[in-house]
Scaffold this active site. Sequence first.
Site, PDB file in Angstrom:
ATOM      1  N   GLY A  15      29.184 -73.325 -62.403  1.00  0.00           N
ATOM      2  CA  GLY A  15      29.016 -72.945 -61.191  1.00  0.00           C
ATOM      3  C   GLY A  15      29.889 -73.964 -60.675  1.00  0.00           C
ATOM      4  O   GLY A  15      29.741 -74.504 -59.379  1.00  0.00           O
ATOM      5  N   SER A  40      31.374 -67.716 -62.403  1.00  0.00           N
ATOM      6  CA  SER A  40      31.018 -66.546 -62.650  1.00  0.00           C
ATOM      7  C   SER A  40      31.788 -65.367 -61.780  1.00  0.00           C
ATOM      8  O   SER A  40      32.556 -64.729 -62.722  1.00  0.00           O
ATOM      9  CB  SER A  40      29.407 -66.427 -62.296  1.00  0.00           C
ATOM     10  OG  SER A  40      28.999 -65.081 -62.637  1.00  0.00           O
ATOM     11  N   TYR A 158      12.443 -70.500 -57.020  1.00  0.00           N
ATOM     12  CA  TYR A 158      13.455 -71.418 -57.070  1.00  0.00           C
ATOM     13  C   TYR A 158      12.720 -72.895 -57.431  1.00  0.00           C
ATOM     14  O   TYR A 158      13.206 -73.373 -58.207  1.00  0.00           O
ATOM     15  CB  TYR A 158      14.219 -71.620 -55.543  1.00  0.00           C
ATOM     16  CG  TYR A 158      15.039 -72.505 -55.432  1.00  0.00           C
ATOM     17  CD1 TYR A 158      16.338 -72.362 -56.066  1.00  0.00           C
ATOM     18  CD2 TYR A 158      15.116 -73.827 -55.120  1.00  0.00           C
ATOM     19  CE1 TYR A 158      17.348 -73.325 -56.028  1.00  0.00           C
ATOM     20  CE2 TYR A 158      15.853 -74.900 -54.848  1.00  0.00           C
ATOM     21  CZ  TYR A 158      17.190 -74.373 -55.469  1.00  0.00           C
ATOM     22  OH  TYR A 158      18.090 -75.532 -55.251  1.00  0.00           O
TER      23      TYR A 158
HETATM   24  P1  NAD Z   1      26.510 -73.079 -54.075  1.00  0.00           P
HETATM   25  O1  NAD Z   1      26.077 -71.754 -53.737  1.00  0.00           O
HETATM   26  O2  NAD Z   1      27.809 -73.666 -53.644  1.00  0.00           O
HETATM   27  O3  NAD Z   1      26.644 -73.533 -55.614  1.00  0.00           O
HETATM   28  C1  NAD Z   1      26.284 -72.500 -56.686  1.00  0.00           C
HETATM   29  C2  NAD Z   1      27.314 -72.425 -57.785  1.00  0.00           C
HETATM   30  O4  NAD Z   1      26.820 -71.676 -58.853  1.00  0.00           O
HETATM   31  C3  NAD Z   1      28.350 -71.353 -57.169  1.00  0.00           C
HETATM   32  O5  NAD Z   1      29.730 -71.758 -57.468  1.00  0.00           O
HETATM   33  C4  NAD Z   1      28.014 -69.899 -57.647  1.00  0.00           C
HETATM   34  O6  NAD Z   1      29.089 -69.246 -57.961  1.00  0.00           O
HETATM   35  C5  NAD Z   1      27.570 -70.499 -59.223  1.00  0.00           C
HETATM   36  N1  NAD Z   1      26.871 -69.390 -59.916  1.00  0.00           N
HETATM   37  C6  NAD Z   1      25.385 -68.799 -59.486  1.00  0.00           C
HETATM   38  N2  NAD Z   1      25.063 -67.943 -60.220  1.00  0.00           N
HETATM   39  C7  NAD Z   1      25.901 -68.201 -61.567  1.00  0.00           C
HETATM   40  C8  NAD Z   1      25.742 -67.586 -62.762  1.00  0.00           C
HETATM   41  N3  NAD Z   1      24.991 -66.707 -62.929  1.00  0.00           N
HETATM   42  N4  NAD Z   1      26.822 -68.155 -63.623  1.00  0.00           N
HETATM   43  C9  NAD Z   1      27.789 -69.071 -63.230  1.00  0.00           C
HETATM   44  N5  NAD Z   1      27.688 -69.619 -62.171  1.00  0.00           N
HETATM   45  C10 NAD Z   1      26.890 -69.316 -61.010  1.00  0.00           C
HETATM   46  O7  NAD Z   1      25.557 -74.078 -53.853  1.00  0.00           O
HETATM   47  P2  NAD Z   1      25.260 -75.634 -54.177  1.00  0.00           P
HETATM   48  O8  NAD Z   1      24.478 -76.371 -53.128  1.00  0.00           O
HETATM   49  O9  NAD Z   1      26.517 -76.197 -54.489  1.00  0.00           O
HETATM   50  O10 NAD Z   1      24.322 -75.701 -55.436  1.00  0.00           O
HETATM   51  C11 NAD Z   1      24.613 -76.295 -56.598  1.00  0.00           C
HETATM   52  C12 NAD Z   1      23.317 -76.395 -57.412  1.00  0.00           C
HETATM   53  O11 NAD Z   1      22.751 -77.786 -56.490  1.00  0.00           O
HETATM   54  C13 NAD Z   1      22.165 -75.331 -57.370  1.00  0.00           C
HETATM   55  O12 NAD Z   1      22.019 -75.364 -58.716  1.00  0.00           O
HETATM   56  C14 NAD Z   1      21.249 -75.589 -56.538  1.00  0.00           C
HETATM   57  O13 NAD Z   1      20.343 -75.131 -56.685  1.00  0.00           O
HETATM   58  C15 NAD Z   1      21.260 -76.870 -56.468  1.00  0.00           C
HETATM   59  N6  NAD Z   1      20.749 -77.739 -55.275  1.00  0.00           N
HETATM   60  C16 NAD Z   1      21.445 -77.507 -54.177  1.00  0.00           C
HETATM   61  C17 NAD Z   1      20.907 -78.050 -52.977  1.00  0.00           C
HETATM   62  C18 NAD Z   1      21.478 -78.044 -51.464  1.00  0.00           C
HETATM   63  O14 NAD Z   1      20.813 -78.515 -50.639  1.00  0.00           O
HETATM   64  N7  NAD Z   1      22.570 -77.380 -51.436  1.00  0.00           N
HETATM   65  C19 NAD Z   1      19.689 -78.975 -52.889  1.00  0.00           C
HETATM   66  C20 NAD Z   1      18.948 -79.028 -54.155  1.00  0.00           C
HETATM   67  C21 NAD Z   1      19.499 -78.489 -55.121  1.00  0.00           C
END
Ligand code: NAD
Length: 250
Positions: A15, A40, A158
């Site tokens: 991701g 993806s 989630y």
């Molecule tokens: P984001 O949506 O920008 O990033 C998520 C990434 O995962 C994207 O690039 C998306 O294309 C990719 N992705 C989704 N499904 C996929 C798949 N099946 N195969 C490959 N790639 C895939 O959001 P983010 O905030 O950068 O999230 C990154 C991680 O951090 C996630 O696991 C999220 O749950 C976690 N997270 C985020 C927060 C927040 O506040 N933003 C808080 C806690 C945890």
Amino acid sequence: MGNLFEKGTIALVTGGSSGIGQACAIDLAKNGAYVIINYSGHKEGAQETLDAVLKAGGAGAIIRANVGVEEDVNNMFKKIMANFKKLDILVNNAGIIRDGYLLMMKKEAFDQVINVNLGGCFMCTQAAVRIMAGQKKGAIVNISSTSGITGSEGQANYSASKAGIIGFTKTVAKEYASRNIRVNVVAPGFIDTKMTRANKELLEGKYLQHIPMGRFGQPEDIAHAVTYLASDLASYVTGKVLTVDGGMTM
Ligand code: NAD
């Protein structure tokens, strides 16, 4: 360019086309790792990450795979082994949300989130450990969430996936510590990314008062924690959850 990682260190970030994954890839590269940026559907985002890596003086490549699909994951690891013959670091970052209160949540939304967030982490970790066990060295960092620790309204699927990542991590850490594979979790609080931006005002109104540091985090705040856990600076740290949330949960 830092030299936290020795030359030839290969890291895979799932991701990696946006937000936290993008920041992790850039930070690992700035510290000397060659980064394989998984995406993806969002190839332009992955290319943007690679451009930033190159601009920072680092090196890397992009690779497509849906981490929720076993065949994709197998092909991705086959390509990595064909090209690099090793893998030193895995960051399981790919994740999705499909929020809704329990009584409104469709089974399909539950399954999809568990499959990508937890199933993806499982499949990539299994493939990586197969490689790392032979090398007798490796570091895996799994991105969970404070939602997986405290629960979070509207996020039963989630939160379950993110809590699952913590139990999974501790188990793999125990199973493979003797092979010198360290497995840890970073649990972000509220980070300013695409995932939170859609609801930013709502979330700020609801949660900012509960964050002692008075702000949402930046993707780099998470990346620095990931780089630390992936590096030899953390060589005696395994099975741990590092919460990075401005003090929201203590
Ligand atoms: P984001 O949506 O920008 O990033 C998520 C990434 O995962 C994207 O690039 C998306 O294309 C990719 N992705 C989704 N499904 C996929 C798949 N099946 N195969 C490959 N790639 C895939 O959001 P983010 O905030 O950068 O999230 C990154 C991680 O951090 C996630 O696991 C999220 O749950 C976690 N997270 C985020 C927060 C927040 O506040 N933003 C808080 C806690 C945890």
